[in-house]
Design an enzyme around this catalytic site. Structure first.
Site, PDB file in Angstrom:
ATOM      1  N   LEU A  49       0.800  -1.209   0.000  1.00 58.80           N
ATOM      2  CA  LEU A  49       0.000   0.000   0.000  1.00 58.80           C
ATOM      3  C   LEU A  49       0.840   1.269   0.000  1.00 58.80           C
ATOM      4  CD1 LEU A  49      -2.935  -0.910   2.383  1.00 58.80           C
ATOM      5  CD2 LEU A  49      -2.792  -1.086  -0.080  1.00 58.80           C
ATOM      6  N   SER A  59      -6.363   5.917  -0.874  1.00 57.06           N
ATOM      7  CA  SER A  59      -7.629   5.328  -1.303  1.00 57.06           C
ATOM      8  C   SER A  59      -7.753   3.896  -0.803  1.00 57.06           C
ATOM      9  CB  SER A  59      -7.731   5.363  -2.835  1.00 57.06           C
ATOM     10  OG  SER A  59      -6.704   4.581  -3.415  1.00 57.06           O
ATOM     11  N   GLU A  60      -6.671   3.132  -0.854  1.00 54.44           N
ATOM     12  CA  GLU A  60      -6.711   1.771  -0.344  1.00 54.44           C
ATOM     13  C   GLU A  60      -6.726   1.754   1.174  1.00 54.44           C
ATOM     14  OE1 GLU A  60      -4.588  -1.399  -2.205  1.00 54.44           O
ATOM     15  OE2 GLU A  60      -3.889  -0.091  -3.807  1.00 54.44           O
ATOM     16  N   MET A  61      -6.089   2.741   1.799  1.00 56.15           N
ATOM     17  CA  MET A  61      -6.090   2.794   3.253  1.00 56.15           C
ATOM     18  C   MET A  61      -7.507   2.936   3.795  1.00 56.15           C
ATOM     19  SD  MET A  61      -2.869   5.130   4.430  1.00 56.15           S
ATOM     20  CE  MET A  61      -3.432   5.162   6.128  1.00 56.15           C
TER      21      MET A  61
END
Length: 316
Positions: free
Chosen positions: A95, A108-110
């Site tokens: 990430l 955004s992935e977090m």
């Protein structure tokens, strides 16, 4: 250090600290359920990883981190609570994305990871009463933010008091050997203490790595531009947080790039790159001897029993 400063806006009760301790050791905070905070901040190895870097930078020690002016090498978190909340608990290396020449979190992935982390803990029955005790006034206590608050509360207890240097400062002249006293004098006379000062013998300011001489691409990878990636201020290129030196003998390798494993060599590099001075072997050895006097009493941690997963617990 004899006592940790309070976290901003927090007065953590023992129940919050106890919960944070469980969460610190729980690998279910990671997507694959194979990494806990302790995986990289190993409390048996000086609160650091002991194996170099993850995601492009050396994992800093969690011991005495509460005394630092900011967290992370680039200072993007102002305190431990922010550091935990901003940490990427799900596959950290995956990430991290390159932006402007430095490794920074993929936000955004977090956001997806945050919600999934909270939902997973809600699906572990044993955590429900623990969160209620830690956050009794909240209707929905299991949140990602509260996970960070609890872990940060536990981390404030990870201090290492009563180092020989502390005892010497309190008046015990025999706490330091003659060589260590000579090393302390060199540490101050050469200018090391200009940056490495305060409670944590560092951690209170930022500095460019290579003030007097570029340390070269092995120690200063060109694609990691330090705080510049955060601030976009050209003066912050290759600027990093000055690390605290407490317990430094316990936590090789050194520098944000994690490329130097010998403390004497690290001292010599700092002399040349930051002070513009080529230290003799004797001077380097004496300063390193002084640095070993900064090793304090290590926290005695009992590994907590974690609440078990059940059939309905969210799986990897």
């Amino acid at each position: 250090p004899e006592g940790a400063p309070p976290l901003p806006g927090e007065r953590p009760a023992p129940e919050m600290v106890s919960l944070g301790k469980m969460l610190y050791f729980d690998p279910r905070l990671s997507e694959k359920q194979d990494m806990s905070c302790n995986s990289c901040h190993n409390l048996a190895m000086g609160g650091a990883s002991g194996h170099g870097s993850l995601g492009g930078r050396l994992t800093p020690t969690v011991f005495n981190a509460v005394f630092n002016t900011a967290q992370f090498w680039d200072g993007r978190a102002s305190n431990l609570k922010e550091q935990v909340v901003k940490s990427v608990m799900v596959n950290p290396a995956a990430l991290l994305v390159t932006r402007g020449g430095a490794m920074t979190p993929n936000t955004s992935e977090m956001n997806i990871a945050k919600q999934r982390t909270a939902e997973r803990l809600k699906s572990i029955p044993g955590y429900v009463p623990a969160f209620k005790k830690a956050f009794p006034s909240e209707a929905e206590p299991i949140t990602y933010d509260n996970i960070g608050r609890a872990i940060a509360a536990f981390e404030t207890t990870l201090i290492t008091p009563d180092a020989p240097f502390d005892r010497w400062l309190r008046g015990d002249d025999a706490a330091l050997s003659e060589v260590q006293k000579q090393g302390l004098k060199l540490f101050m006379d050469k200018g090391c203490s200009n940056c490495h000062n305060g409670t944590n013998i560092g951690g209170g300011r930022f500095a460019r790595f290579g003030v007097a001489k570029n340390p070269g691409p092995d120690l200063l990878p060109a694609d990691d531009v330090g705080r510049f990636a955060l601030t976009r201020d050209v003066n912050d290129k290759y600027v990093f947080k000055v690390p605290g030196l407490r317990n430094v003998e316990l936590i090789p390798p050194y520098f944000h790039s994690g490329r130097i494993w010998d403390l004497n060599e690290a001292v010599a590099v700092m002399g040349e790159t930051q002070l513009g001075q080529k230290l003799s072997g004797e001077e380097t050895a004496k300063i390193a001897a002084f640095l070993k006097s900064l090793t304090g009493r290590q926290p005695e941690i009992t590994i907590p029993a974690l609440p078990p997963s059940v059939a309905t617990t969210i799986r990897p």
